[in-house]
Structure formats: structure tokens, C-alpha cells
Design a protein around this motif. Structure first.
Motif, short mmCIF file in Angstrom:
data_model
loop_
_atom_site.label_atom_id
_atom_site.label_comp_id
_atom_site.label_asym_id
_atom_site.label_seq_id
_atom_site.Cartn_x
_atom_site.Cartn_y
_atom_site.Cartn_z
N TYR A 192 0.93 -1.28 0.01
CA TYR A 192 -0.03 0.08 -0.01
C TYR A 192 0.76 1.20 0.05
N ASP A 193 0.41 2.38 -0.67
CA ASP A 193 1.05 3.55 -0.77
C ASP A 193 -0.22 4.51 -0.49
N PHE A 194 0.08 5.79 -0.40
CA PHE A 194 -0.95 6.90 -0.34
C PHE A 194 -0.68 8.28 -1.33
N VAL A 195 -1.67 8.95 -1.59
CA VAL A 195 -1.75 10.24 -2.19
C VAL A 195 -2.29 11.13 -1.01
N TYR A 196 -1.49 12.09 -0.69
CA TYR A 196 -2.32 13.18 0.21
C TYR A 196 -2.99 14.13 -0.87
N PRO A 197 -4.21 14.32 -0.70
CA PRO A 197 -4.88 15.15 -1.73
C PRO A 197 -4.32 16.43 -1.94
N LYS A 198 -4.35 17.04 -3.11
CA LYS A 198 -3.61 18.34 -3.51
C LYS A 198 -4.74 19.29 -2.73
N SER A 199 -6.05 19.27 -2.52
CA SER A 199 -6.71 20.28 -2.08
C SER A 199 -6.93 20.18 -0.79
N GLY A 200 -6.27 19.10 0.11
CA GLY A 200 -6.23 18.90 1.46
C GLY A 200 -7.02 17.91 1.84
N ALA A 201 -7.00 17.38 3.16
CA ALA A 201 -7.44 16.17 3.53
C ALA A 201 -8.25 16.63 5.07
N PRO A 202 -9.60 15.86 5.14
CA PRO A 202 -10.10 16.08 6.41
C PRO A 202 -8.94 15.27 7.45
N ILE A 203 -8.61 16.25 8.40
CA ILE A 203 -7.83 15.61 9.64
C ILE A 203 -8.68 15.44 10.88
N LEU A 204 -8.87 14.08 10.86
CA LEU A 204 -9.70 13.56 11.93
C LEU A 204 -8.90 13.62 13.19
N VAL A 205 -9.74 14.20 14.37
CA VAL A 205 -9.13 14.21 15.63
C VAL A 205 -9.75 12.86 16.42
N ASP A 206 -8.53 12.18 16.56
CA ASP A 206 -9.06 10.92 17.13
C ASP A 206 -8.81 11.02 18.83
N GLY A 207 -9.80 10.93 19.46
CA GLY A 207 -9.81 11.27 20.92
C GLY A 207 -10.19 10.52 21.98
N GLU A 239 3.70 17.97 4.94
CA GLU A 239 2.71 18.94 5.21
C GLU A 239 1.06 18.49 5.47
N LEU A 240 0.48 18.67 6.59
CA LEU A 240 -0.69 18.41 6.90
C LEU A 240 -1.72 19.51 6.47
N LYS A 241 -1.71 19.48 5.16
CA LYS A 241 -2.84 20.50 4.75
C LYS A 241 -4.48 20.14 4.96
N PRO A 242 -5.10 20.73 5.89
CA PRO A 242 -6.32 20.56 6.07
C PRO A 242 -7.35 21.09 5.17
N LEU A 243 -8.56 20.26 4.85
CA LEU A 243 -9.54 20.69 4.10
C LEU A 243 -10.29 21.95 5.09
N GLU A 244 -10.95 22.84 4.63
CA GLU A 244 -11.76 23.75 5.54
C GLU A 244 -13.04 23.14 5.81
#
Length: 369
Positions: free
Chosen positions: A267-282, A337-342
Motif C-alpha cells: 500500500y501507498d498513499f496520495v495526500y490530496p492536493k486540495s487538502g485532507a479531512p484531518i480527523l481528531v481521534d480522541g 505537510e498536513l494541509k487540512p480541508l476547511e
């Protein structure tokens, strides 16, 4: 660890024995509860008598890979606390804690999405507790009333089989998933039981315009048309990807790294160019917890810099604490770079149930041409 009295033995009949030797069928942020797990609402766990070991009951959506680091160290520090863990998806934990509100059976909720924890907090299901490290967690990743705190950050990304696709051949952003060339190449973990998948799908609706979810529904219809199958659980998802019955999926970055680096999946991944949902696991303490002192000890231990750094190095877990030295982080984490979706997480929390119900009833598996 053994159950200490007959009431617990009766309540736990047919479930996981509360032990460090855990049989796990779940993955991080999205595991499936064992079909035998179930509490009797009329039966109540009794507090330990004086001189008996303390008990700590944890409902968790975390993975065995995390347990095997954290729990033995916790037991070493607190040998008088018996820990029992019950595994299920984050959404399933919410439903279970909600159902047990009048007679709580768990003390500690370990592994919940921001949406699920926020909903639980507003429903009065979580006990306020301000931990000693509170000022080390950004406001974005904690409840303003101290009812939950984010333990780690989970970027949601595009996952692919690296033996079947080169990185440049995989979708580079969310909208690329709708390209007809990916028809029947996508497999998705069943959405409703999984906090990870619910977050991704709700984010896809939100980014089209939260006031007009119809646009988001149309987007998900196009994704459904390209989706070959929805798997029952993460294990089945991995099997499909390994066999190349599907070669693309959506998943959390931490688990992709664990499966590829430690479990030898291609497995590998692509970090989406427009940003990613950064889920807060709490995490949070269950309101009315019978073993609240033990829960607070586990809370503090879990967030300690030592454990946070070890989980980052060995389990690719992005810590929410801001005081973890970069020298303690793996190389890929330092440079990514953790670019978040707004996203407005309050809107997400309030609308998620409605959106996911609509998707399940009107879109799932119905868009093939």
C-alpha cells in the motif's frame, strides 16, 4: 486479565476475555465490534471492594498494534488496575454509551472521532476532566468544556495498491476519484459503522456546500458508480486490495503506514492536493464511570510524552501534543505537510447522521449504469 467477580463473568459471557492477549478484528478508527459483545442493561459492574484490584473498563476503536505498546506499560506502572477492553467502531461506541447512559458499563472511551465525541458531550455522556497537559493541546483539538481531548491526528487520504498502480497513476485529489477510468477499481470499507469513513463521506458532502447537501449527494453518487464493493470490515478491505479486486480506497494515513511498513501490504498513499479531512481521534471519560480514578490515571498515561513519542515512531501516530520534539518523530512525519480541508466540525457533527442515513438509504450500491 481475569474478571474479578461473578457479576462481570455473567455480563461478559461470550465476549473478549479482558486480557492483554486480545483477539482483534478492528482497525484504527473503524473497527467492527465482535458480534458476541453485549452488556445486559440491568446488570451493573460492582466497584472493587477494599483491598481488591481496581478495574478499568475501556471501550475502544483502537487497534491491537496500539494495545501491545500501551497496555503492558500501563500495567507495569499500575499493577493494581485490571484493564478490560471492548472493541467496536467509533460510531458503535457512541451508540453503546448512549444506550447505557442510565447504567454506564464503561469508564473510558479510547478512540473516537471529533464528531462522535462532540455529539456525546452535548448529550451529557462524557465526564468533564481537565488533564495536566491541557495547555499542550491546541483548542482546535479539544472540547472547550474539557469533556474530550484529541489524542492524535488522522489525515484521511487516498490509498492504493502500489503493485497495481504507480503513484502518478493514482487519483491525486478527491474529484479525480470520479474519473470513469477508475470505475470498479475502488473498494470502500462499509461506511456506517466506521468513524473514519463517516468523516470522509461527510467531508465530501460539506466541501460541495453544507447548505445544499444535494450537491454532495450527487458527488457521492458518482463515487458510488465507480465503487466496486463495500467491504464488511477492514480485514476484508485489505484482502480485496491485496488480491487487486480493487486497487484504490480511502483510509486514514496511520493505518496505511502500519499495514505497509509493518504488515507488508503493498500500500501507498496520495495526500490530496486540495487538502485532507484531518480527523481528531480522541478520548473521554464516560459520565457516571464507576472507576473514575483509574480512568484519570489512564488518561494521563496515554498522553504522556514518552507514550506519544513511542506511538509516533513505532505506530506512525501523529500526536496532538505540541511539545513533542521533532527529533522524536519518524522522518516521513517531519516532512509531510498536513494541509487540512476547511471544514466546520460543529456542522459536520450536527449533520453527519442525517447525511449518512440519506447516503445509506438512497445512494449506496444504487448508482451503477
Amino acid at each position: 486479565m481475569k474478571t474479578s467477580n461473578s457479576t462481570w463473568k455473567k455480563w461478559l459471557r461470550g465476549v473478549f476475555a479482558g486480557s492483554l492477549a486480545l483477539t482483534v478484528a478492528a482497525c484504527s478508527g473503524g473497527g467492527q465490534a465482535d458480534s458476541g459483545t453485549g452488556g445486559q442493561s440491568g446488570e451493573q459492574a460492582q466497584p472493587a471492594a477494599s483491598g481488591e484490584p481496581q478495574k478499568l473498563v475501556i471501550y475502544t476503536a483502537r487497534d491491537k498494534n496500539i494495545f501491545e505498546i500501551v497496555l503492558p506499560k500501563f500495567k507495569e506502572k499500575y499493577p493494581d488496575i485490571e484493564v478490560e477492553t471492548y472493541e467496536m467502531g467509533a460510531q458503535q461506541i457512541l451508540e453503546r454509551v448512549r444506550a447505557e447512559k442510565a447504567n454506564p458499563q464503561a469508564d473510558f472511551w479510547w478512540g473516537g472521532t471529533q464528531s462522535a465525541l462532540s455529539t456525546a458531550a452535548e448529550e451529557g455522556l462524557l465526564e468533564p476532566y481537565k488533564p495536566t497537559f491541557a495547555d499542550k493541546i491546541p483548542d482546535l483539538y479539544k472540547d472547550p468544556q474539557d469533556r474530550w481531548y484529541g489524542e492524535m491526528l488522522l489525515p484521511e487520504v487516498i490509498m492504493f495498491n502500489s503493485q497495481a498502480l504507480k503513484k502518478e497513476e493514482a487519483p491525486q485529489d478527491w474529484d479525480d476519484l470520479l474519473d470513469p477510468k477508475y470505475k470498479d477499481k475502488i473498494v470502500i470499507r462499509n461506511v456506517l459503522p466506521s468513524g473514519t469513513m463517516r468523516t470522509i463521506y461527510a467531508a465530501m458532502i460539506y466541501r460541495q456546500g453544507p447548505d445544499t447537501p444535494e450537491k454532495g449527494y450527487e458527488w457521492l453518487k458518482k463515487l458510488d458508480a465507480n465503487t466496486k464493493e463495500y467491504t464488511q470490515d477492514p480485514t476484508q478491505l485489505y484482502l480485496k486490495l491485496d488480491r487487486q479486486e480493487g486497487v484504490i480506497s480511502l483510509w486514514n494515513l496511520q493505518d496505511i503506514m502500519i499495514q505497509s511498513k509493518q504488515n507488508n501490504h503493498p500500500y501507498d498513499f496520495v495526500y490530496p492536493k486540495s487538502g485532507a479531512p484531518i480527523l481528531v481521534d480522541g478520548v473521554g471519560i464516560v459520565k457516571g464511570a464507576k472507576n473514575i480514578d483509574a480512568a484519570k490515571k489512564f488518561y494521563e498515561f496515554l498522553f504522556s510524552p514518552e507514550i506519544a513519542a513511542q506511538l509516533a515512531k513505532e505506530r506512525y501516530q501523529f500526536p496532538s501534543r505540541t511539545d513533542i520534539s521533532k527529533d522524536e518523530l519518524p522522518d516521513f512525519m517531519k516532512n509531510l505537510e498536513l494541509k487540512p480541508l476547511e471544514l466546520d466540525w460543529n456542522v459536520m457533527a450536527s449533520k453527519e447522521k442525517e447525511w449518512m442515513q440519506y447516503w445509506d438509504e438512497n445512494i449506496k450500491g444504487k448508482s451503477k449504469k
